[in-house]
Design an enzyme around this catalytic site. Sequence first.
Site, PDB file in Angstrom:
ATOM      1  N   SER A  11      36.304  21.941  29.303  1.00  0.00           N
ATOM      2  CA  SER A  11      37.195  22.049  28.135  1.00  0.00           C
ATOM      3  C   SER A  11      36.420  21.955  26.826  1.00  0.00           C
ATOM      4  CB  SER A  11      38.234  20.925  28.169  1.00  0.00           C
ATOM      5  OG  SER A  11      38.977  20.968  29.360  1.00  0.00           O
TER       6      SER A  11
HETATM    7  N1  SAH Z   1      37.808  17.728  32.863  1.00  0.00           N
HETATM    8  C1  SAH Z   1      37.091  18.899  33.278  1.00  0.00           C
HETATM    9  C2  SAH Z   1      37.921  20.124  33.018  1.00  0.00           C
HETATM   10  C3  SAH Z   1      37.803  21.088  34.133  1.00  0.00           C
HETATM   11  S1  SAH Z   1      38.979  22.399  34.098  1.00  0.00           S
HETATM   12  C4  SAH Z   1      35.717  18.961  32.655  1.00  0.00           C
HETATM   13  O1  SAH Z   1      35.439  18.174  31.757  1.00  0.00           O
HETATM   14  O2  SAH Z   1      34.898  19.785  33.089  1.00  0.00           O
HETATM   15  C5  SAH Z   1      40.265  21.791  35.142  1.00  0.00           C
HETATM   16  C6  SAH Z   1      39.903  21.463  36.569  1.00  0.00           C
HETATM   17  O3  SAH Z   1      41.119  21.207  37.262  1.00  0.00           O
HETATM   18  C7  SAH Z   1      39.183  22.562  37.353  1.00  0.00           C
HETATM   19  O4  SAH Z   1      37.970  22.066  37.821  1.00  0.00           O
HETATM   20  C8  SAH Z   1      40.150  22.885  38.500  1.00  0.00           C
HETATM   21  O5  SAH Z   1      39.496  23.215  39.715  1.00  0.00           O
HETATM   22  C9  SAH Z   1      40.934  21.595  38.619  1.00  0.00           C
HETATM   23  N2  SAH Z   1      42.242  21.702  39.273  1.00  0.00           N
HETATM   24  C10 SAH Z   1      43.154  22.713  39.218  1.00  0.00           C
HETATM   25  N3  SAH Z   1      44.237  22.421  39.963  1.00  0.00           N
HETATM   26  C11 SAH Z   1      44.005  21.196  40.523  1.00  0.00           C
HETATM   27  C12 SAH Z   1      44.746  20.351  41.411  1.00  0.00           C
HETATM   28  N4  SAH Z   1      45.946  20.699  41.887  1.00  0.00           N
HETATM   29  N5  SAH Z   1      44.206  19.173  41.763  1.00  0.00           N
HETATM   30  C13 SAH Z   1      42.975  18.778  41.307  1.00  0.00           C
HETATM   31  N6  SAH Z   1      42.225  19.539  40.463  1.00  0.00           N
HETATM   32  C14 SAH Z   1      42.738  20.729  40.080  1.00  0.00           C
END
Ligand code: SAH
Length: 216
Positions: free
Chosen positions: A65
């Site tokens: 993000s």
């Molecule tokens: N906080 C992260 C943001 C990653 S983007 C960072 O700092 O890098 C959001 C993430 O949510 C992705 O890695 C995606 O795979 C995950 N995601 C999507 N649906 C999900 C679910 N149902 N349960 C757990 N993770 C999920």
Amino acid sequence: MHDFYLHKGKRKILVEYLRDKVGISDENVLKAIGEVPRHLFIESIFQDFAYEDRAFPIAAHQTISHPSTVAEQTELLEIKSGEKILEIGTGCGYQTAVLLKMNALVYTIERQKELFDFSKKKLREMNFHPKFQSFGDGFSGLPEFAPFDKILVTCGAETLPTALLKQLEIGGKMVIPLGKTDEQILHRFTKISETEYEKEQFGIYKFVPMLGDTNS
Ligand code: SAH
């Protein structure tokens, strides 16, 4: 794997930007962002831009993000030292590290195996220690560790995951982007009683989608 004065200097500029232009005022959030080496969580080709307010691709077609989004979501959670936090969407682990810098006890779930493995290794290498890292579907939360003081969802959900609200402490808060895949509204739910929640809405964002089981 280095964190040089150059990076520290760039982080300082990013923190000033978050304070002056984005309007972040929680000093603990700003301090944590000033300390976590974001460049070490992303691919080397993007490292020169790590302290610009940009999102970058990470593994499994996901994104880290924007720093402003991380700061805004974290500020909305009003985190205090020692609080128990559930994070949905560990991704590369950057947001997890920011929460840990704020002395939170972090439980985090990721549904992409590649990112689960990456973040697990990366956080330990950098001496960040979440309480628990889970590979699985965040829609069901972690009932065995509930209740949580705060819940942070870092992917956009089309419908409100009610199982997560149930795992909040009374008085606890959940920050979650809600809406269709092209844009979501950032929401904050505060649990007033077992059955009542206060709902607040903030800006419009574009998060990667919150998906169900771990097969895609
Ligand atoms: N906080 C992260 C943001 C990653 S983007 C960072 O700092 O890098 C959001 C993430 O949510 C992705 O890695 C995606 O795979 C995950 N995601 C999507 N649906 C999900 C679910 N149902 N349960 C757990 N993770 C999920």
